[in-house]
Design an enzyme around this catalytic site. Structure first.
Site, short mmCIF file in Angstrom:
data_model
loop_
_atom_site.label_atom_id
_atom_site.label_comp_id
_atom_site.label_asym_id
_atom_site.label_seq_id
_atom_site.Cartn_x
_atom_site.Cartn_y
_atom_site.Cartn_z
N HIS A 168 2.16 37.84 21.75
CA HIS A 168 2.52 39.10 21.11
C HIS A 168 3.04 38.78 19.72
O HIS A 168 3.97 37.98 19.57
CB HIS A 168 3.57 39.84 21.94
CG HIS A 168 3.83 41.23 21.46
ND1 HIS A 168 4.99 41.89 21.68
CD2 HIS A 168 3.06 42.08 20.72
CE1 HIS A 168 4.95 43.09 21.14
NE2 HIS A 168 3.78 43.22 20.55
N ASP A 169 2.47 39.40 18.70
CA ASP A 169 2.74 38.97 17.33
C ASP A 169 4.22 39.05 16.95
O ASP A 169 4.74 38.18 16.25
CB ASP A 169 1.89 39.76 16.33
CG ASP A 169 2.01 41.27 16.47
OD1 ASP A 169 2.71 41.74 17.39
OD2 ASP A 169 1.38 41.98 15.65
#
Length: 420
Positions: A168-169
């Site tokens: 997840h960025d």
């Protein structure tokens, strides 16, 4: 190598390992109305209590509910669920697995116990076998296949690992905070602004739910207590409108115009539904100003300044909420992402919050990904070494608060405006 991508989005594979249709994106419309259905099934806030994740219209769980209602045959064909980064690693390695920070965004994963929530899967009428093994950050997802190596142009006689970064960025970005103190608040500013703090355990309370915070996976099994706020999306959409109108959309020009525009001339609630996906962002902002008794704006600089001033006020509110929830205060906010380049915006955040802003690194997601790989490979032992590496490698600017009395007075005005 390691992959990073936004959360929520996913694909299905069939029994042959082939895609079942196109990927599902968080702005796909099939999730419309599914939050209301979920509230009937699980009660208001029920999914939050089971998973720790805030109810947000784009969450994977609502996408799956929409698919079940619109095209149940698609679910029957599906034999494997992969999130987008996991799908890419499958293409690279041939191995099917998931990663902790990514699956935590689905609102089907129990963040307390780090496992899928059976009662939610039963409601969706999907088997747990649909979901492959969930790997912790830093694990090896597989090794580059000879076919992939040939396509990329690398040696096939060397085993190249594909590492499970924080896929997840915002989890990767949060790992690129240049702080030696583990108690910090970060702001990752991109299309969305993600504001939060890293904790050892989730905080699943009514206060967290009512203040619209979420407990998501952070690198190496930790928790991000975060709030997602509409970010530079508003500026991006304004630039799209202005480009069609033949106006100058260069950032340097817009920044100069914003600096010359009057301060606090207009105020907007950046979280208003008007701004989610309008056809014309300029018209949407005009509509908001009209409904709140404010006049129309006339220059690009006014629009730009209004957006960043309003974002700075929203950041202050979120920071106050985090400090209230955790009982911990901080003097420094760590500002990450592309908006770091806007020095005026950085100063506004310091002024609005009354806290020093540490700005950088700009490419925080990519930097966090690299730091996670270094730790997975044993080059870096823990997060404490990150601050030293970041300080040596990147320019980190600091902004001290100014005119705090004026900004506090305007913050009170802002709260009155957005309550209208």
């Amino acid at each position: 190598m390691a992959l990073t991508r936004g959360g929520v989005d996913f694909v299905f594979l069939d029994s042959e390992g082939e895609l079942v249709g196109n990927a599902y994106h968080y702005r796909d419309s099939q999730a419309a109305g599914m939050m209301e259905h979920a509230a009937k099934d699980f009660g208001r806030g029920g999914l939050f209590q089971m998973t720790g994740v805030q109810d947000m219209w784009y969450n994977t769980v609502f996408q799956l509910m929409g698919i079940a209602a619109r095209n149940p045959g698609r679910l029957q064909q599906a034999k494997c669920f992969l999130m987008i980064a996991d799908m890419i690693s499958y293409l690279l390695t041939g191995d099917k697995n998931l990663e902790y920070t990514g699956v935590s965004t689905t609102q089907m994963y129990d963040i307390r116990h780090k496992r899928w929530k059976d009662s939610i899967l039963r409601r969706l009428d999907v088997e747990k076998s649909l979901f492959p093994e969930v790997l912790m950050t830093g694990s090896i997802k597989g090794y580059l296949s000879p076919q992939a190596a040939n396509l990329i142009g690398v040696r096939t006689d060397v085993r190249i690992p594909v590492i499970a970064a924080a896929q997840h960025d915002s989890a990767c970005a949060a790992y690129a905070v240049p702080s030696e103190d583990e108690n910090y608040i970060f702001i990752n500013s991109g299309t969305w602004s993600v504001i939060g703090s890293i904790l050892d355990e989730p905080v699943i309370t009514e206060e967290v739910y009512e203040k619209n915070f979420s407990n998501e996976g952070a690198a190496f099994g930790k928790i991000k207590l975060v709030k997602s706020i509409m970010g530079m999306w508003l500026i991006q959409e304004l630039r799209r409108v202005w480009e069609k109108q033949g106006k100058n959309c260069e950032y340097d020009y817009l920044l100069r115009e914003a600096e010359q525009a009057p301060a606090f001339s207009h105020m907007i609630d950046v979280e208003d539904e008007l701004f989610v996906a309008p056809d014309n962002m300029e018209d949407a902002i005009h509509q908001y100003c009209e409904k709140t008794g404010q006049g129309r704006m006339h220059t690009q600089g006014e629009f730009y300044r209004t957006v960043v001033e309003s974002l700075a006020f929203q950041y202050r509110k979120a920071v106050e909420d985090i400090e209230g929830i955790t009982g911990k205060t901080t003097d420094v906010l760590y500002f990450l992402g592309g908006a770091v380049k806007d020095q005026m915006f950085c100063q506004f955040i310091a002024d609005a919050s009354g806290k020093t802003v540490s700005a950088g690194p700009i490419e925080a997601t990519a930097v966090g990904n690299a730091l996670i790989q270094l730790r997975a490979l044993g080059v870096v032992e823990n997060e404490r070494e990150n601050a030293e590496i970041l300080g040596r490698s990147f320019e980190i600017k600091r902004y001290s608060p100014q005119d705090t009395k004026v900004w506090t007075r305007m913050y009170e005005k802002y709260q009155n405006v957005i309550m209208k």
